[in-house]
Design an enzyme around this catalytic site. Structure first.
Site, short mmCIF file in Angstrom:
data_model
loop_
_atom_site.label_atom_id
_atom_site.label_comp_id
_atom_site.label_asym_id
_atom_site.label_seq_id
_atom_site.Cartn_x
_atom_site.Cartn_y
_atom_site.Cartn_z
N GLU A 1 32.20 9.79 8.92
CA GLU A 1 33.01 9.56 10.05
C GLU A 1 31.75 9.82 11.41
O GLU A 1 30.80 10.01 11.36
CB GLU A 1 33.03 11.40 10.24
CG GLU A 1 33.97 12.11 10.92
CD GLU A 1 33.96 13.31 11.59
OE1 GLU A 1 34.96 13.34 12.00
OE2 GLU A 1 33.81 13.81 10.56
N GLU B 1 42.51 18.62 12.52
CA GLU B 1 42.06 19.08 13.22
C GLU B 1 41.59 19.16 14.75
O GLU B 1 40.61 19.06 15.14
CB GLU B 1 40.51 18.22 12.82
CG GLU B 1 39.12 19.12 12.61
CD GLU B 1 37.98 18.03 12.51
OE1 GLU B 1 37.68 18.56 11.19
OE2 GLU B 1 37.62 17.07 12.85
#
Length: 279
Positions: A155, A256
């Site tokens: 990520e 998220e």
């Protein structure tokens, strides 16, 4: 397309945090979601007691929620840390100890997708030394995940909020993905495309989607500015999700985002109830 043709899951490490961990799966299910993801829940315990693992597994199963993704141990998250695998000494050792535990736990729930957060630069340690350690640990994790038939995610975070993290752009994350795949020969490392982080970096999201969807195995969203629910900022998620679909992405979209001051269950008004259950 847009929201109507998308598989959503809820990140229980940022949503429903007003509830104890073991109550969050049922709360997500009550809100209409059948899939969830998690950061490693035990920030002080890369290898928690078996009873704790069993209790969380039971909570997920009892709620009827599928685990779609799990982070490996990443230090104090949320908090000052941004991962552990590039940090020499105890932190990288904790990461390696966590890998088989996390894989066994996730596999028992049918999940084989794992996010490995890189970690901050450490003062007084040469960056090349950290990068060599990171590649070693990522290759170790990729091989372990490969034995489970799974995917390792890399990520990119954002520079304004994570100034000590070296992975703060899509191209840099892709560079790491390619390096891990070259080191292992397994081709099971993929990009985690977090549109909030990339937007915070000022990256062209349309260009990122067009260039990197083929190497992407998971997407996360939050609006910008504010990291709130879609509709609270300036990002056009219907257009972005349409673009992802047209680029060939058919995986999960992880929610998220921060729910704001209201209970988490009240932050999903942007998504009709009939579109929340996993397809």
């Amino acid at each position: 397309m847009g929201f109507t043709d998308t598989r959503f899951n809820v990140n229980l490490s940022i949503l429903f945090t007003e509830l104890p961990l073991l109550e969050r799966p049922a709360a997500a299910r009550a809100a209409g979601f059948t899939a969830v993801e998690l950061w490693w829940p035990w920030v002080d315990a890369p290898v928690p007691e078996q009873a704790e693992l069993d209790a969380l597994r039971d909570a997920l199963k009892d709620a009827g929620t599928r685990l779609a993704g799990l982070n490996f141990y990443a230090g104090q998250l949320p908090g000052p840390d941004r991962g552990a695998l590039s940090v020499p000494g105890a932190e990288s050792e904790k990461f390696r100890a966590n890998v088989p535990v996390a894989i066994e736990f996730a596999k028992s729930l049918g999940c084989t997708t794992f996010n490995a957060l890189y970690g901050n630069r450490v003062e007084g340690v040469d960056a090349a030394e950290q990068d060599a350690l990171a590649l070693e640990n990522l290759a170790y994790a990729a091989r372990a995940v490969g034995e489970a038939g799974g995917t390792l995610l890399i990520e990119a975070l954002n520079a304004p909020e994570s100034p000590k993290c070296p992975i703060v752009s899509a191209p840099k994350a892709i560079e790491i993905v390619d390096a891990v795949n070259a080191a292992t020969g397994l081709d099971n490392a993929r990009f985690l495309m977090d549109l909030y982080h990339l937007s915070m970096n000022g990256e062209d999201l349309d260009e990122v989607i067009d260039r990197y969807t083929a190497k992407t195995a998971h997407v996360q969203i939050a609006d910008n500015p504010g990291r709130g629910a879609p509709g609270t900022g300036e990002l056009d998620f219907e257009a972005l999700l349409d673009r992802l679909k047209k680029a060939g992405y058919d995986g999960w979209i992880g929610l998220e985002y921060k729910p704001g001051d209201a209970p988490s269950a009240e932050s999903f008004g942007w998504l009709p109830a009939e579109l929340r259950a996993a397809k």
